[in-house]
Design an enzyme around this catalytic site. Structure first.
Site, mmCIF file in Angstrom:
data_model
loop_
_atom_site.group_PDB
_atom_site.id
_atom_site.type_symbol
_atom_site.label_atom_id
_atom_site.label_comp_id
_atom_site.label_asym_id
_atom_site.label_seq_id
_atom_site.Cartn_x
_atom_site.Cartn_y
_atom_site.Cartn_z
ATOM 1 N N TYR A 145 0.960 -0.970 -0.062
ATOM 2 C CA TYR A 145 -0.060 -0.112 -0.141
ATOM 3 C C TYR A 145 0.816 1.083 0.108
ATOM 4 C CZ TYR A 145 -3.640 3.357 1.369
ATOM 5 O OH TYR A 145 -4.665 4.176 1.391
ATOM 6 N N ILE A 178 -8.401 9.120 8.173
ATOM 7 C CA ILE A 178 -9.980 9.647 7.805
ATOM 8 C C ILE A 178 -11.024 8.374 8.163
ATOM 9 C CG2 ILE A 178 -11.345 10.338 5.836
ATOM 10 C CD1 ILE A 178 -8.910 12.213 6.345
#
Length: 241
Positions: A145, A178
Site C-alpha cells: 500500500y 480519515i
C-alpha cells in the site's frame, strides 16, 4: 455552465464524500465503482461500473462521460484498495503487491493519460490525485500500500510537469486518518493515537474534509501552482519536538 467532474471510486468513502460535495456545489459528477452504486447515487451522479485496473473499463468510463457531457473538467483519482491481508514485509506475497499496484497506481496513471489528452484538446482541466499519509510514512505490515501511494505521489509530479505547458494543473491531496470503512477495522488503534496527540488537531478526519480540498483546487484559483501536495491530516505531517 456546470463543471464536469469524474471521481473514481466514488460510491463510498472518500470518493463518495467528494462526489456529494461537488454535486452540492453545482458540479455535474460522474463516478466509477467496481459494483453498481446505490439508488441515491444513481439519482445524483452518472454512475459507471468500471474496474480501475482494467484498460478496457477505464476507456469505457471516459467514453461514457464524454458521450453524456462532452468534456471532463476535473479528474479525481481516488479509487484505491488496501491489502486483503496485512502481512509483514518479509512475508508479503507478489499477488498482493501486483493487485495494489494495478488498482492504486497503474490504473490512475493510464486513466490520467487518457483524460489528459482530452483536457489538452479542450484547452483546460484540473487533475487531483488522492494519495495517503502512507506515501511518506512507513507501515511494514502493508508495504504494498505504501509503495503504491508513493508511486502516485511521483505520478503527480510527472504529470504536473508534462501538462504545465497546457495550463492543466495536477495536485496531490494527502489524507491522514480519515473515518471510512477502510479505517473502521482499526478504529480503536487510531482513537488512542489521536487522543495521545499524534495529530495537533485532535480529531478524526472525514470525507468532507478531503472533498473541500478537492473543491478548492477545482475552482482554478491557484493559476501559478502545480504539483503541490495538500496535506489534509490534522497536522500529522508536521515535525515536532
Amino acid at each position: 455552465m456546470s463543471k464536469i467532474a469524474l471521481v473514481t471510486g466514488g460510491s463510498r468513502g472518500i470518493g463518495r464524500g467528494v462526489a456529494e460535495y461537488l454535486h452540492e456545489h453545482g458540479f455535474e459528477v460522474a463516478i466509477t465503482s467496481r459494483h453498481e452504486a446505490d439508488e441515491d447515487a444513481q439519482k445524483k451522479f452518472l454512475c459507471i461500473v468500471a474496474d480501475n485496473s482494467s484498460a478496457e473499463q477505464r476507456a469505457h468510463a471516459v467514453d461514457a462521460v464524454l458521450q453524456k457531457y462532452g468534456r471532463i473538467d476535473v479528474l479525481v483519482n481516488n479509487a484505491g484498495i488496501a491489502p486483503r491481508v496485512r502481512a509483514d514485509l518479509l512475508d508479503m506475497g507478489e499477488d498482493s503487491m501486483r493487485e495494489l499496484l494495478d488498482v492504486n497506481l497503474v490504473g490512475p496513471f493510464f486513466l490520467t493519460q487518457l483524460v489528459a489528452k482530452k483536457m489538452i484538446e479542450q484547452g483546460s482541466g484540473t487533475i487531483v490525485n488522492i494519495t495517503s499519509m502512507s506515501s511518506d510514512v512507513v507501515s511494514t505490515n502493508r508495504g504494498e500500500y505504501c509503495v503504491s501511494k508513493a508511486g502516485l505521489s511521483m505520478m503527480t509530479k510527472l504529470f504536473a510537469v508534462r501538462l504545465a505547458e497546457y495550463g492543466i494543473p495536477v495536485y496531490e491531496i494527502r489524507p491522514g486518518i480519515i473515518a471510512t470503512d477502510m479505517t473502521s477495522k482499526v478504529r480503536d488503534k487510531y482513537d488512542a493515537l489521536i487522543s495521545g496527540g499524534i495529530t495537533p488537531i485532535k480529531r478524526w478526519g472525514y470525507p468532507e474534509d478531503i472533498a473541500k480540498a478537492v473543491y478548492a483546487l477545482s475552482l482554478d484559483l491557484l493559476p501559478f501552482s502545480t504539483g503541490e501536495v495538500i496535506n489534509v491530516d490534522g497536522g500529522f505531517h508536521l515535525q515536532r519536538l
